[in-house]
Structures are given as structure tokens and as C-alpha cells.
Design a protein around this motif. Structure first.
Motif, PDB file in Angstrom:
ATOM      1  N   GLU A   1      38.558 -48.674  70.143  1.00  0.00           N
ATOM      2  CA  GLU A   1      37.199 -48.775  69.614  1.00  0.00           C
ATOM      3  C   GLU A   1      36.896 -47.698  68.571  1.00  0.00           C
ATOM      4  O   GLU A   1      35.917 -47.811  67.841  1.00  0.00           O
ATOM      5  CB  GLU A   1      36.188 -48.656  70.767  1.00  0.00           C
ATOM      6  N   TRP A   2      37.720 -46.666  68.513  1.00  0.00           N
ATOM      7  CA  TRP A   2      37.393 -45.511  67.663  1.00  0.00           C
ATOM      8  C   TRP A   2      37.220 -45.903  66.198  1.00  0.00           C
ATOM      9  O   TRP A   2      36.269 -45.464  65.529  1.00  0.00           O
ATOM     10  CB  TRP A   2      38.477 -44.436  67.804  1.00  0.00           C
ATOM     11  N   THR A   3      38.106 -46.718  65.655  1.00  0.00           N
ATOM     12  CA  THR A   3      38.064 -47.034  64.223  1.00  0.00           C
ATOM     13  C   THR A   3      36.837 -47.841  63.822  1.00  0.00           C
ATOM     14  O   THR A   3      36.446 -47.835  62.656  1.00  0.00           O
ATOM     15  CB  THR A   3      39.325 -47.814  63.804  1.00  0.00           C
ATOM     16  N   ARG A   4      36.204 -48.518  64.771  1.00  0.00           N
ATOM     17  CA  ARG A   4      35.062 -49.374  64.428  1.00  0.00           C
ATOM     18  C   ARG A   4      33.849 -48.585  63.968  1.00  0.00           C
ATOM     19  O   ARG A   4      33.035 -49.083  63.183  1.00  0.00           O
ATOM     20  CB  ARG A   4      34.680 -50.248  65.630  1.00  0.00           C
ATOM     21  N   THR A   5      33.710 -47.382  64.460  1.00  0.00           N
ATOM     22  CA  THR A   5      32.546 -46.566  64.113  1.00  0.00           C
ATOM     23  C   THR A   5      32.910 -45.296  63.345  1.00  0.00           C
ATOM     24  O   THR A   5      32.012 -44.544  62.953  1.00  0.00           O
ATOM     25  CB  THR A   5      31.788 -46.169  65.389  1.00  0.00           C
ATOM     26  N   ALA A   6      34.190 -45.068  63.112  1.00  0.00           N
ATOM     27  CA  ALA A   6      34.620 -43.824  62.455  1.00  0.00           C
ATOM     28  C   ALA A   6      34.230 -43.799  60.986  1.00  0.00           C
ATOM     29  O   ALA A   6      34.339 -44.801  60.283  1.00  0.00           O
ATOM     30  CB  ALA A   6      36.127 -43.661  62.588  1.00  0.00           C
ATOM     31  N   GLU A   7      33.781 -42.652  60.523  1.00  0.00           N
ATOM     32  CA  GLU A   7      33.433 -42.486  59.110  1.00  0.00           C
ATOM     33  C   GLU A   7      34.674 -42.526  58.231  1.00  0.00           C
ATOM     34  O   GLU A   7      34.639 -43.039  57.116  1.00  0.00           O
ATOM     35  CB  GLU A   7      32.704 -41.145  58.923  1.00  0.00           C
ATOM     36  N   ARG A   8      35.775 -42.006  58.756  1.00  0.00           N
ATOM     37  CA  ARG A   8      37.050 -42.018  58.032  1.00  0.00           C
ATOM     38  C   ARG A   8      38.116 -42.642  58.947  1.00  0.00           C
ATOM     39  O   ARG A   8      38.918 -41.927  59.549  1.00  0.00           O
ATOM     40  CB  ARG A   8      37.446 -40.591  57.627  1.00  0.00           C
ATOM     41  N   PRO A   9      38.125 -43.953  59.056  1.00  0.00           N
ATOM     42  CA  PRO A   9      39.007 -44.603  60.031  1.00  0.00           C
ATOM     43  C   PRO A   9      40.492 -44.418  59.770  1.00  0.00           C
ATOM     44  O   PRO A   9      41.307 -44.619  60.669  1.00  0.00           O
ATOM     45  CB  PRO A   9      38.611 -46.085  59.935  1.00  0.00           C
ATOM     46  N   HIS A  10      40.845 -44.029  58.543  1.00  0.00           N
ATOM     47  CA  HIS A  10      42.258 -43.813  58.218  1.00  0.00           C
ATOM     48  C   HIS A  10      42.725 -42.400  58.577  1.00  0.00           C
ATOM     49  O   HIS A  10      43.895 -42.075  58.402  1.00  0.00           O
ATOM     50  CB  HIS A  10      42.474 -44.033  56.716  1.00  0.00           C
ATOM     51  N   ASP A  11      41.802 -41.565  59.073  1.00  0.00           N
ATOM     52  CA  ASP A  11      42.097 -40.138  59.247  1.00  0.00           C
ATOM     53  C   ASP A  11      41.749 -39.698  60.663  1.00  0.00           C
ATOM     54  O   ASP A  11      40.837 -38.910  60.886  1.00  0.00           O
ATOM     55  CB  ASP A  11      41.312 -39.325  58.214  1.00  0.00           C
ATOM     56  N   ALA A  12      42.485 -40.215  61.633  1.00  0.00           N
ATOM     57  CA  ALA A  12      42.166 -39.984  63.043  1.00  0.00           C
ATOM     58  C   ALA A  12      42.427 -38.538  63.461  1.00  0.00           C
ATOM     59  O   ALA A  12      43.414 -37.930  63.038  1.00  0.00           O
ATOM     60  CB  ALA A  12      42.996 -40.922  63.916  1.00  0.00           C
ATOM     61  N   PRO A  13      41.572 -37.999  64.335  1.00  0.00           N
ATOM     62  CA  PRO A  13      41.819 -36.673  64.906  1.00  0.00           C
ATOM     63  C   PRO A  13      42.741 -36.758  66.114  1.00  0.00           C
ATOM     64  O   PRO A  13      43.164 -37.844  66.516  1.00  0.00           O
ATOM     65  CB  PRO A  13      40.413 -36.220  65.322  1.00  0.00           C
ATOM     66  N   LEU A  14      43.018 -35.614  66.699  1.00  0.00           N
ATOM     67  CA  LEU A  14      43.802 -35.555  67.930  1.00  0.00           C
ATOM     68  C   LEU A  14      42.934 -35.872  69.142  1.00  0.00           C
ATOM     69  O   LEU A  14      41.727 -35.635  69.145  1.00  0.00           O
ATOM     70  CB  LEU A  14      44.404 -34.160  68.117  1.00  0.00           C
ATOM     71  N   THR A  15      43.560 -36.376  70.175  1.00  0.00           N
ATOM     72  CA  THR A  15      42.933 -36.481  71.487  1.00  0.00           C
ATOM     73  C   THR A  15      42.996 -35.115  72.169  1.00  0.00           C
ATOM     74  O   THR A  15      43.630 -34.171  71.672  1.00  0.00           O
ATOM     75  CB  THR A  15      43.672 -37.504  72.359  1.00  0.00           C
ATOM     76  N   GLU A  16      42.369 -35.004  73.337  1.00  0.00           N
ATOM     77  CA  GLU A  16      42.493 -33.773  74.113  1.00  0.00           C
ATOM     78  C   GLU A  16      43.949 -33.527  74.496  1.00  0.00           C
ATOM     79  O   GLU A  16      44.421 -32.390  74.502  1.00  0.00           O
ATOM     80  CB  GLU A  16      41.613 -33.844  75.362  1.00  0.00           C
ATOM     81  N   THR A  17      44.650 -34.617  74.804  1.00  0.00           N
ATOM     82  CA  THR A  17      46.082 -34.487  75.096  1.00  0.00           C
ATOM     83  C   THR A  17      46.828 -33.966  73.875  1.00  0.00           C
ATOM     84  O   THR A  17      47.715 -33.105  73.984  1.00  0.00           O
ATOM     85  CB  THR A  17      46.669 -35.838  75.537  1.00  0.00           C
ATOM     86  N   GLY A  18      46.476 -34.483  72.690  1.00  0.00           N
ATOM     87  CA  GLY A  18      47.113 -34.037  71.456  1.00  0.00           C
ATOM     88  C   GLY A  18      46.878 -32.564  71.187  1.00  0.00           C
ATOM     89  O   GLY A  18      47.789 -31.850  70.737  1.00  0.00           O
ATOM     90  N   LEU A  19      45.664 -32.092  71.452  1.00  0.00           N
ATOM     91  CA  LEU A  19      45.367 -30.668  71.274  1.00  0.00           C
ATOM     92  C   LEU A  19      46.194 -29.817  72.232  1.00  0.00           C
ATOM     93  O   LEU A  19      46.687 -28.745  71.861  1.00  0.00           O
ATOM     94  CB  LEU A  19      43.875 -30.412  71.489  1.00  0.00           C
ATOM     95  N   HIS A  20      46.351 -30.305  73.448  1.00  0.00           N
ATOM     96  CA  HIS A  20      47.178 -29.587  74.427  1.00  0.00           C
ATOM     97  C   HIS A  20      48.638 -29.558  73.976  1.00  0.00           C
ATOM     98  O   HIS A  20      49.309 -28.510  74.078  1.00  0.00           O
ATOM     99  CB  HIS A  20      47.057 -30.255  75.796  1.00  0.00           C
TER     100      HIS A  20
END
Length: 210
Positions: free
Chosen positions: A21-40
Motif C-alpha cells: 500500500e505504501w506506493t499508493r500514497t507516497a509523494e515519491r513512490p520511486h524512492d522508497a525508504p528503509l523499513t525498521e528491519t532495514g534500519l537495523h
């Protein structure tokens, strides 16, 4: 002269591949951030590199790679250089024709003050790219950065396909696997006392520290 070392790391887990669902409302859908797991994962990468004597950190301009590099930088206490030439291949199948471009370092630095605002990128990739042009660009950039730091150790935080392109541009005698875990680490080494002038692998797609 000491060995020249290029350490290549993939970014951590990205939110759009976990949350549909993230890309549907993202201002920059091509530029995803990390998840909490990704930050870890990125923090664990920093701990793995803490005693590796890194002289400079370079990161692709995409948010997930800059966030990964920032976690590493917080551990080893070093600024990040945003290098556009390390970016994801700008393929039409990955990015729409209305590709919005990269975040400016000044904007990224508001949340990540470890970014070196004075750094000027070597390359400014243009959308769209082909696979062959992206591969050529990655090879040129990794060789240029290695030549800029003879006898030093540099970390490049990039993307899976770019990691493959850059590693094989240096270590031409051995290919790479297409299975690349998040935050995996590959070390390419050249020179040093009693060593060949050719590049060779130190570690390859290592994720054992995660």
C-alpha cells in the motif's frame, strides 16, 4: 603502498517491497525508504565495518541507500558523499517516464546531517538508461573512485544490480551471484606488499553479520 580496498554494500530492506500500500500514497513512490528491519540491518553493517579503517563513504542518492549509509556513518563517525553515479539503473521498467529525479543533498541533510554538502558527484545519470549504459556507468564510476583513493579503503553503498556491475568491473576474472541479501558486503582488494596489482575479492556477498 597499502592495499586499495573498495567495499560494496547493498542497502537495507525497503518499505515498498514489504508494504504493497505504501506506493499508493507516497509523494515519491520511486524512492522508497528503509523499513525498521532495514534500519537495523544497516546498523549491523556499520558495526561490521567499525574497525575496517574506512576512509570515505559514498552513497547512491536514493533515500534507502542514503539511510543505510547514515546508519553506518553513525557507527564509524564519518560523513557521507552523495554520488549520483552509484544510483539504481534508471530503466524504463523500473521508473516511469515522469521520473522525478534525485533528492538534493541539502534536503537529505536536514534529516541526516552526516551528509557532506560540499561534495560534487562524478556523474549525473540521465533517465532512461539501458542495461548496457548502466553497466558501463557503474564500471566507470567505481574505477574512478578507486583511483581517487589509492592505498585507502572506501565504502560504496548502492543497489543490487549496481553492486554486481561494480564488483565485476574490478574483479573481471570472477562473476557474481544474482542472490544479493540486503546489506550484504563485498570487498574488492588491489595491491599491497607482496600482492598482485590485479583486483581480487576479500569477501563476497557476505551477510553473516546480520
Amino acid at each position: 603502498m597499502p592495499s586499495t580496498r573498495v567495499l560494496l554494500a547493498r542497502h537495507g530492506e525497503r518499505v515498498d517491497l514489504v508494504d504493497n500500500e505504501w506506493t499508493r500514497t507516497a509523494e515519491r513512490p520511486h524512492d522508497a525508504p528503509l523499513t525498521e528491519t532495514g534500519l537495523h540491518q544497516a546498523r549491523k553493517l556499520g558495526e561490521r565495518l567499525k574497525h575496517e579503517g574506512i576512509d570515505r563513504i559514498y552513497a547512491s542518492p536514493f533515500l534507502r541507500t542514503v539511510q543505510t549509509a547514515a546508519q553506518v556513518a553513525s557507527v564509524i563517525q564519518m560523513p557521507i558523499c552523495i554520488e549520483n553515479g552509484l544510483c539504481e539503473p534508471l530503466l524504463n521498467r523500473l521508473f516511469p517516464e515522469t521520473f522525478a529525479g534525485f533528492n538534493h543533498p541539502e534536503l537529505l541533510a536536514k534529516d541526516m546531517p552526516c551528509i557532506d554538502r560540499s561534495y560534487q558527484p562524478l556523474r549525473k545519470p540521465q533517465h532512461p538508461e539501458s542495461y548496457s549504459s548502466a553497466q558501463r556507468r557503474c564500471g566507470e564510476v567505481v574505477r574512478a573512485l578507486a583511483e581517487r583513493h589509492p592505498g585507502q579503503s572506501i565504502l560504496l553503498v548502492t543497489h543490487g544490480l549496481c553492486l554486481e556491475y561494480m564488483a565485476t568491473a574490478l574483479v573481471t576474472s570472477e562473476g557474481m551471484s544474482f542472490s544479493m541479501p540486503y546489506c550484504c558486503l563485498t570487498e574488492c582488494i588491489r595491491g599491497g606488499q607482496g600482492s598482485s596489482s590485479h583486483w581480487q575479492y576479500g569477501c563476497k556477498l557476505d551477510a553473516s553479520f546480520l
